[in-house]
Design a protein around this motif. Structure first.
Motif, mmCIF file in Angstrom:
data_model
loop_
_atom_site.group_PDB
_atom_site.id
_atom_site.type_symbol
_atom_site.label_atom_id
_atom_site.label_comp_id
_atom_site.label_asym_id
_atom_site.label_seq_id
_atom_site.Cartn_x
_atom_site.Cartn_y
_atom_site.Cartn_z
ATOM 1 N N SER A 471 0.825 -1.215 0.000
ATOM 2 C CA SER A 471 0.000 0.000 0.000
ATOM 3 C C SER A 471 0.857 1.262 0.000
ATOM 4 O O SER A 471 0.447 2.297 -0.526
ATOM 5 N N LYS A 472 2.063 1.184 0.546
ATOM 6 C CA LYS A 472 2.937 2.356 0.628
ATOM 7 C C LYS A 472 3.838 2.520 -0.594
ATOM 8 O O LYS A 472 4.221 3.642 -0.941
ATOM 9 N N HIS A 473 4.190 1.419 -1.247
ATOM 10 C CA HIS A 473 5.256 1.475 -2.250
ATOM 11 C C HIS A 473 4.829 1.122 -3.672
ATOM 12 O O HIS A 473 5.663 1.170 -4.578
ATOM 13 N N GLU A 474 3.575 0.776 -3.895
ATOM 14 C CA GLU A 474 3.214 0.269 -5.220
ATOM 15 C C GLU A 474 2.055 1.022 -5.866
ATOM 16 O O GLU A 474 1.176 0.433 -6.493
ATOM 17 N N ASN A 475 2.091 2.348 -5.763
ATOM 18 C CA ASN A 475 1.124 3.202 -6.466
ATOM 19 C C ASN A 475 -0.325 2.805 -6.169
ATOM 20 O O ASN A 475 -1.180 2.792 -7.061
ATOM 21 N N VAL A 476 -0.589 2.490 -4.930
ATOM 22 C CA VAL A 476 -1.932 2.100 -4.494
ATOM 23 C C VAL A 476 -2.677 3.322 -3.967
ATOM 24 O O VAL A 476 -2.167 4.040 -3.103
ATOM 25 N N PHE A 477 -3.885 3.547 -4.493
ATOM 26 C CA PHE A 477 -4.697 4.675 -4.038
ATOM 27 C C PHE A 477 -6.050 4.246 -3.489
ATOM 28 O O PHE A 477 -6.659 4.967 -2.704
ATOM 29 N N PHE A 478 -6.522 3.087 -3.917
ATOM 30 C CA PHE A 478 -7.825 2.612 -3.481
ATOM 31 C C PHE A 478 -7.712 1.147 -3.054
ATOM 32 O O PHE A 478 -6.792 0.433 -3.469
ATOM 33 N N THR A 479 -8.651 0.733 -2.221
ATOM 34 C CA THR A 479 -8.624 -0.634 -1.704
ATOM 35 C C THR A 479 -8.594 -1.655 -2.830
ATOM 36 O O THR A 479 -7.898 -2.673 -2.744
ATOM 37 N N GLU A 480 -9.329 -1.393 -3.903
ATOM 38 C CA GLU A 480 -9.363 -2.334 -5.012
ATOM 39 C C GLU A 480 -8.003 -2.488 -5.678
ATOM 40 O O GLU A 480 -7.651 -3.568 -6.143
ATOM 41 N N ASP A 481 -7.219 -1.404 -5.723
ATOM 42 C CA ASP A 481 -5.865 -1.497 -6.276
ATOM 43 C C ASP A 481 -5.062 -2.544 -5.506
ATOM 44 O O ASP A 481 -4.322 -3.341 -6.090
ATOM 45 N N LEU A 482 -5.206 -2.516 -4.202
ATOM 46 C CA LEU A 482 -4.447 -3.396 -3.321
ATOM 47 C C LEU A 482 -4.947 -4.833 -3.353
ATOM 48 O O LEU A 482 -4.159 -5.774 -3.513
ATOM 49 N N LEU A 483 -6.255 -5.002 -3.211
ATOM 50 C CA LEU A 483 -6.810 -6.344 -3.001
ATOM 51 C C LEU A 483 -7.220 -7.053 -4.282
ATOM 52 O O LEU A 483 -7.414 -8.271 -4.278
ATOM 53 N N ARG A 484 -7.334 -6.330 -5.375
ATOM 54 C CA ARG A 484 -7.767 -6.942 -6.628
ATOM 55 C C ARG A 484 -6.648 -7.065 -7.642
ATOM 56 O O ARG A 484 -6.644 -7.970 -8.481
ATOM 57 N N ARG A 485 -5.656 -6.118 -7.584
ATOM 58 C CA ARG A 485 -4.626 -6.104 -8.618
ATOM 59 C C ARG A 485 -3.208 -6.347 -8.091
ATOM 60 O O ARG A 485 -2.504 -7.209 -8.597
ATOM 61 N N ARG A 486 -2.763 -5.609 -7.067
ATOM 62 C CA ARG A 486 -1.418 -5.902 -6.552
ATOM 63 C C ARG A 486 -1.399 -7.266 -5.875
ATOM 64 O O ARG A 486 -0.384 -7.941 -5.828
ATOM 65 N N THR A 487 -2.557 -7.659 -5.341
ATOM 66 C CA THR A 487 -2.748 -9.008 -4.796
ATOM 67 C C THR A 487 -4.085 -9.533 -5.332
ATOM 68 O O THR A 487 -4.940 -8.748 -5.745
ATOM 69 N N PRO A 488 -4.309 -10.846 -5.272
ATOM 70 C CA PRO A 488 -5.602 -11.390 -5.693
ATOM 71 C C PRO A 488 -6.558 -11.659 -4.533
ATOM 72 O O PRO A 488 -7.506 -12.421 -4.684
ATOM 73 N N ILE A 489 -6.312 -11.034 -3.387
ATOM 74 C CA ILE A 489 -7.056 -11.385 -2.173
ATOM 75 C C ILE A 489 -8.564 -11.223 -2.361
ATOM 76 O O ILE A 489 -9.357 -12.052 -1.889
ATOM 77 N N ALA A 490 -9.001 -10.161 -3.062
ATOM 78 C CA ALA A 490 -10.437 -9.932 -3.245
ATOM 79 C C ALA A 490 -11.075 -10.977 -4.152
ATOM 80 O O ALA A 490 -12.304 -11.090 -4.185
ATOM 81 N N LEU A 491 -10.260 -11.744 -4.864
ATOM 82 C CA LEU A 491 -10.780 -12.844 -5.670
ATOM 83 C C LEU A 491 -10.877 -14.140 -4.868
ATOM 84 O O LEU A 491 -11.539 -15.083 -5.299
ATOM 85 N N LEU A 492 -10.211 -14.172 -3.729
ATOM 86 C CA LEU A 492 -10.071 -15.410 -2.973
ATOM 87 C C LEU A 492 -10.888 -15.434 -1.683
ATOM 88 O O LEU A 492 -11.063 -16.500 -1.094
ATOM 89 N N ARG A 493 -11.377 -14.283 -1.266
ATOM 90 C CA ARG A 493 -12.159 -14.207 -0.045
ATOM 91 C C ARG A 493 -13.380 -13.314 -0.284
ATOM 92 O O ARG A 493 -13.320 -12.372 -1.078
ATOM 93 N N SER A 494 -14.457 -13.619 0.410
ATOM 94 C CA SER A 494 -15.711 -12.893 0.240
ATOM 95 C C SER A 494 -15.598 -11.493 0.828
ATOM 96 O O SER A 494 -14.731 -11.220 1.672
ATOM 97 N N PRO A 495 -16.484 -10.571 0.420
ATOM 98 C CA PRO A 495 -16.487 -9.230 1.027
ATOM 99 C C PRO A 495 -16.633 -9.265 2.541
ATOM 100 O O PRO A 495 -16.014 -8.456 3.251
ATOM 101 N N GLU A 496 -17.429 -10.213 3.048
ATOM 102 C CA GLU A 496 -17.604 -10.320 4.498
ATOM 103 C C GLU A 496 -16.282 -10.703 5.177
ATOM 104 O O GLU A 496 -15.954 -10.190 6.261
ATOM 105 N N GLU A 497 -15.525 -11.597 4.551
ATOM 106 C CA GLU A 497 -14.228 -12.000 5.109
ATOM 107 C C GLU A 497 -13.230 -10.852 5.065
ATOM 108 O O GLU A 497 -12.409 -10.685 5.987
ATOM 109 N N LEU A 498 -13.270 -10.056 4.012
ATOM 110 C CA LEU A 498 -12.373 -8.908 3.914
ATOM 111 C C LEU A 498 -12.669 -7.897 5.022
ATOM 112 O O LEU A 498 -11.748 -7.337 5.625
ATOM 113 N N ILE A 499 -13.933 -7.689 5.292
ATOM 114 C CA ILE A 499 -14.321 -6.769 6.363
ATOM 115 C C ILE A 499 -13.840 -7.289 7.711
ATOM 116 O O ILE A 499 -13.269 -6.546 8.529
#
Length: 507
Positions: A471-499
């Motif tokens: 989040s600090k070093h890879e041009n991340v501005f929004f949560t989706e940048d972090l969890l959908r593109r720099r990592t695949p976490i949003a593809l692997l866990r439900s929105p409830e799990e992310l919360i």
């Protein structure tokens, strides 16, 4: 990494090349050009890899299906590219068996499938494991989940797969380009481009800091993916190529045992359909339907079709339903049509994923049409060659392809194992795969901050410290940048799990 204000300030200088579009074609072009001593600016209207480049099957493959259409040169070229990527990215890309079940909807017999697989092995220069053929009895022994009720056996050939995700792989080229001196801006929307006597003047809006900014460059590269033709029209750049798009959908569901293989079937229309691993989840897809808009969405029809195919092809303990869908991917494939008098008459199903890099000498412009991740290095080198023809000075290349440090230090494994026990070696390998020597910096803070060492989710190798670093070093501005593109976490866990994990509003 320079902060955004510093990057914006560099736009006052004159560039050799400005690239519009930050998907795989734009990213690899930026890395290749700057490695050859070219002064480059890359401008992306949204996040890097936020369209077609984040919606693939994560496969690096030589295009076996193109043998059916006798596109031998394309298969030869794609296999060469696949082999190069396997060699250059030993931690990020791995060879994986594709287990193709031959059934009633298959367009060929088992014997013909074996012949095609053998030909494909030849086209791949015999660099992968030798193809195999399987009877139904052997299929049952290998994986009882495969439904062989209407099967005529199976053939197995090998291709490759990304161990993280496609958009992460794209971002590696962005990182490389920036380290070599390129200016790369996401969330910077180009609003106008005008031809000048010396090149181009490009104007855009900074979606993060606000304000309009202009820059000058000798050459304009259009790498806008499905919007390439639209962008050229708006810039008054004539073109010999058109774009037709097809829609591809994937569904991510709970883990289905594939025994380390990509299970390959044929859907009701005789088209390839995959069940493939993604970390500790499974992806099913893809669809291949005509699309009229690049911003396609997943429909209930798409969901029901894919779930029905999976349920038909697999002996699951319980049939998959919509409730099993953890996440969805929906993207379009830009398919190149050359000199089409009328796009209405194009047989888009027969079109391949070949790319065309087109230069317009009088306008000092380059346009990239079509393509796929597997062929990315060729795209970059072709852009460099055309930039040279347009008068850009090209110097001997610095290293821009591959992993800088493929061998993981034993000390890193030991340190991570102290915190994670049996899971330590895998967590260490994932950190090294995604960050190289920066993994040492990520782990260094664990003694002072034990929360940084904590895994975000059981079953995944992501720690809170890594998430913070990204989040600090890879041009991340929004949560989706972090969890959908720099990592695949949003593809692997439900929105409830992310919360529950405190990630929904991490930025």
């Amino acid at each position: 990494m320079r902060n955004r204000d510093q990057k914006i300030a560099t736009l006052n200088a004159e560039f050799d090349v400005v690239i519009v579009g930050g998907g795989i074609n734009g990213a690899v072009s930026a890395a290749a050009l700057v490695a050859h001593g070219v002064k480059v600016a890359l401008l992306e209207a949204n996040d890097f890899a936020s369209m077609t480049s984040q919606e693939s099957s994560n496969m690096v493959w030589g295009g076996i299906k193109y043998l059916q259409d006798f596109e031998f040169h394309l298969v030869w070229s794609l296999c060469k590219s696949r082999n190069q990527l396997l060699k250059k990215y030993p931690n990020r890309i791995k060879e994986i068996p594709f287990f193709a079940v031959v059934g009633e909807t298959s367009p060929f017999s088992r014997n013909l499938g074996m012949l095609g697989s053998a030909a494909y092995w030849f086209f791949g220069r015999f660099k992968t494991q030798m193809p195999k053929v399987f009877s139904n009895e052997k299929i049952r022994r290998i994986n009882s989940l495969v439904n062989v009720s209407s099967s005529k056996g199976a053939v197995q050939y090998n291709d490759a797969i990304l161990l993280d995700n496609d958009s992460r792989f794209v971002y590696e080229f962005i990182k490389t380009a920036e380290k070599l001196g390129a200016t790369a801006l996401n969330y910077f929307e180009v609003t106008d481009a005008a031809k000048t006597n010396s090149g181009w003047e490009v104007t855009g809006t900074d979606k993060i800091g606000g304000g309009s900014h202009s820059l000058k460059a000798k050459v304009l590269v259009n790498a806008a993916g499905p919007y390439t033709k639209i962008l050229n029209d708006s810039f008054s750049i004539p073109t010999a190529n058109e774009i037709v798009i097809s829609k591809g959908v994937h569904l991510i569901v709970p883990h289905i045992e594939t025994n380390g293989k990509v299970l390959t079937f044929f859907d009701d229309s005789g088209r390839l359909f995959y069940v493939l691993p993604m970390h500790d989840r499974t992806v099913i897809g893809t669809t291949d339907t005509f699309a009229s808009d690049a911003k396609e969405k997943v429909t209930d029809g798409d969901r029901d079709f894919l779930l029905a195919q999976a349920n038909r092809c697999l002996n699951l303990p319980k049939p998959l339903t919509r409730d099993d869908i953890i996440a969805e991917r929906c993207g379009v494939r830009p398919l190149v049509v050359k000199d089409a008098a009328s796009l209405d008459n194009v047989d888009w199903i027969s079109l391949s994923r070949k790319h065309v890099v087109e230069a317009h000498k009088d306008l000092n412009s380059i346009s990239i049409y079509g393509g796929k991740l597997t062929d990315c290095i060729n795209v970059g080198l072709e852009v460099v060659a055309l930039a040279k023809k347009l008068g850009i000075s090209i110097h001997p290349a610095k290293e821009w392809i591959g992993e800088t440090d493929p061998t993981i230090p034993a000390g890193l494994i030991q340190k991570v194992t102290e915190f994670h026990g049996e899971a330590g070696p895998q967590v260490a390998r994932e950190l090294w795969r995604r960050h190289g020597r920066d993994a040492l910096e990520i782990v260094d803070v664990w003694n002072e901050d034990s929360n940084a060492a904590r895994l975000v989710f059981k079953g995944l190798g992501f720690t809170y410290g890594e998430i913070e670093f990204i989040s600090k070093h890879e041009n991340v501005f929004f949560t989706e940048d972090l969890l959908r593109r720099r990592t695949p976490i949003a593809l692997l866990r439900s929105p409830e799990e992310l919360i529950a994990a405190g990630l929904a509003d991490f930025i």
